[in-house]
Design an enzyme around this catalytic site. Structure first.
Site, PDB file in Angstrom:
ATOM      1  CB  CYS A  74      17.621 -47.697  29.039  1.00  0.00           C
ATOM      2  SG  CYS A  74      17.497 -47.079  27.685  1.00  0.00           S
TER       3      CYS A  74
ATOM      4  N   GLY B 111      23.168 -52.566  29.579  1.00  0.00           N
ATOM      5  CA  GLY B 111      23.762 -50.724  28.732  1.00  0.00           C
ATOM      6  C   GLY B 111      24.994 -50.271  30.011  1.00  0.00           C
TER       7      GLY B 111
ATOM      8  CG  ASN C  21      13.923 -50.585  30.042  1.00  0.00           C
ATOM      9  OD1 ASN C  21      13.944 -51.116  30.745  1.00  0.00           O
ATOM     10  ND2 ASN C  21      14.980 -50.133  28.292  1.00  0.00           N
ATOM     11  N   GLY C  22      13.000 -48.157  27.071  1.00  0.00           N
ATOM     12  CA  GLY C  22      12.361 -48.426  25.813  1.00  0.00           C
ATOM     13  C   GLY C  22      12.038 -47.865  24.990  1.00  0.00           C
TER      14      GLY C  22
ATOM     15  CE1 TYR D 119      22.494 -62.603  25.547  1.00  0.00           C
ATOM     16  CE2 TYR D 119      21.512 -60.566  25.013  1.00  0.00           C
ATOM     17  CZ  TYR D 119      23.108 -60.658  24.768  1.00  0.00           C
ATOM     18  OH  TYR D 119      23.973 -60.628  24.420  1.00  0.00           O
TER      19      TYR D 119
END
Ligand code: SF4
Length: 484
Positions: A16, A42, A121-122, A261
């Protein structure tokens, strides 16, 4: 809709990106641009909620890329107002791969004191238990997403205003969360007490914005102000930014894989350039695992900065031995079986004239299942390379992530079932070396390496040491690493 990169099933996937703006004309346009810059976080779907004093809350949620949806003038005209938040998702919780539009965030709740929308987000590690409890007490869930628990917990809170209800709700939630939320007049940002996922504050004209990464501030011409701190909540109105500490203070455990990354190389994390950190990982790798060779080649694009660092440290020339097809877009999203079998060749091609007869060091960011690494090695050997040496810019990924990153089940991770030597044999390469955990910590600026008693970052996917117990997964039978 299948994932955006059908041949890219061999990477961990950040799920996300979140973005919010207050105090600018047509805030939704800024959010659309911000989400476009966060698209790498995302690609499955995106959504925007905006508030306008005349028309109230308006929302749009769509499958697919931001650029294919939120560039339509007709659509953007339905999202007027000076306050908006948005979300792009892959999917970690919720119905993976077959998302229903109701799972696409931001989520919206109507409370007695007015509406609120949230984007998360998470991953909430106790979402199953919370959902059961909430359903027993009468909550009616609209989606399969863990994030919806936050809205229901807010609805049950007895606090007088929405930020306080949000504090109440988030104190019940375990796991990793960066949240951007809005009421009619407020933009709110929160990070979990460990600060696992990123969130930054920016200034845009007379207004403010919140973003998963700084690269999305650049696209709207916003100035980077600072990171939202772990455990901090900011409530932004036309009067400015108020900072609140709703949680018990804890030592932060930011996701170290964001450096390796997930984040874009032009973002700044913890005051450090992501590009520079990745280059430094290559430097550490070259010190730890030197090898005689003729060329250092990145596996594009994510291996590029580490390959540059490896080349600089080792003195072995850097070269683009593998070329990525930049236009491998949505045309092949649903390829025929014949095209699918071409696999990685559709996306990557070997620079044959360069590779022939050479001893090649390939630098990649990670090895997850190992399927892509094998194919790339075959392509390099087919092109006439004399030797292939893999150097990997992260330690072996041996454990799944439960904090908002899509990972295969543990038994599908190559490093969970094989030693480094066995992986080398499996990939049939001349050598295979991963950066050590200490080397990675040094590259992110921890000169003494990892503190084993109190690690400075979350590194659970490498170490198996989870900073937050994954309660739902334990209930489903997940076995934690035995204490040493
Ligand atoms: S387990 Fe790995 S990917 Fe997940 S938050 Fe921790 S370091 Fe990041």
């Amino acid at each position: 809709m299948p994932p955006a990169h059908p041949f890219d099933d061999d990477k961990l996937k950040e799920e996300c990106g979140i973005f919010g703006v207050i105090g600018v004309t047509d805030a939704a346009n800024f959010v659309a641009l911000g989400l476009h810059a966060l698209q790498h976080r995302g690609q499955e779907a995106g959504g925007i909620v905006a508030h306008d004093p005349d028309t109230g809350f308006n929302s749009a949620r769509r499958f697919g890329y931001v650029r294919d949806n939120f560039t339509s003038q007709k659509l953007m005209e339905t999202l007027p107002g000076p306050l908006a938040i948005g979300h792009v998702r892959y999917s970690t919780a919720g119905s993976k791969g077959q998302t229903a539009i109701r799972d696409v965030q931001p989520f919206f709740g109507e409370f007695s004191m007015g509406g609120a929308a949230i984007a998360h987000n998470g991953n909430i590690t106790n979402a199953d238990a919370l959902r059961r409890e909430l359903i027993e007490r009468g909550s009616i869930f609209q989606s399969s997403s863990d994030s919806e628990c936050i809205i229901h917990l807010m609805a049950r809170s007895l606090q007088r205003n929405i930020p306080e209800r949000m504090e109440d709700a988030l104190r019940r939630v375990e796991g990793a969360f960066s949240v951007v939320a809005m009421t009619r007049t407020k933009l709110i940002g929160v990070r979990d007490p460990l600060g696992v996922r990123p969130l930054v504050l920016g200034k845009v004209g007379d207004g403010w914005c919140l973003s998963s990464e700084t690269c999305a501030l650049d696209i709207i011409g916003a100035e980077y102000v600072r990171e939202i701190e772990p455990g901090e909540m900011v409530v932004i109105t036309d009067k400015g930014v108020e900072s609140i500490r709703p949680f018990r203070p804890q030592k932060s455990r930011f996701c170290i894989f964001e450096h390796v990354y997930f984040s874009r190389p032009d973002s700044i994390l913890g005051g450090r350039s992501v590009y520079e950190t990745r280059r430094q990982i290559g430097v550490e790798l070259a010190k730890e695992s030197p090898v005689e060779a003729d060329l250092v080649c990145p596996v594009p694009d994510s291996g590029t900065p580490a390959a540059i660092g490896f080349s600089q440290e080792s003195g072995i020339p850097y070269a683009m031995g593998i070329i990525r097809n930049q236009y491998m877009g949505r045309t092949f999203i649903e390829p025929t079986e014949q095209i699918r079998n071409m696999g990685v060749r559709l996306k990557l091609n070997v620079n044959r004239a360069l590779i022939q007869g050479k001893r090649v060091i390939l630098v990649d960011d990670s090895v997850v299942r190992g399927t892509t690494s094998r194919k790339i090695k075959e392509m390099i050997l087919d092109a006439g390379a004399a030797e292939v040496h893999f150097r990997i810019a992260s330690p072996p990924t041996a454990w799944p992530c439960f904090y908002g990153v899509d990972t295969p089940q543990r038994e599908k991770l190559l490093a969970a079932t094989m030693s480094e030597e066995e992986m080398r044999d499996h990939l049939a390469v001349d050598s295979l070396k991963f950066i050590s955990l200490d080397g990675l910590y040094r590259a992110v600026g921890e000169a003494q390496g990892r503190d084993p008693k109190s690690p400075q970052y979350c590194d659970a996917c490498f170490s198996g040491e989870y900073p937050v117990e994954p309660a739902d997964m334990l209930e489903k039978g997940f076995q934690m690493k035995a204490a040493e």
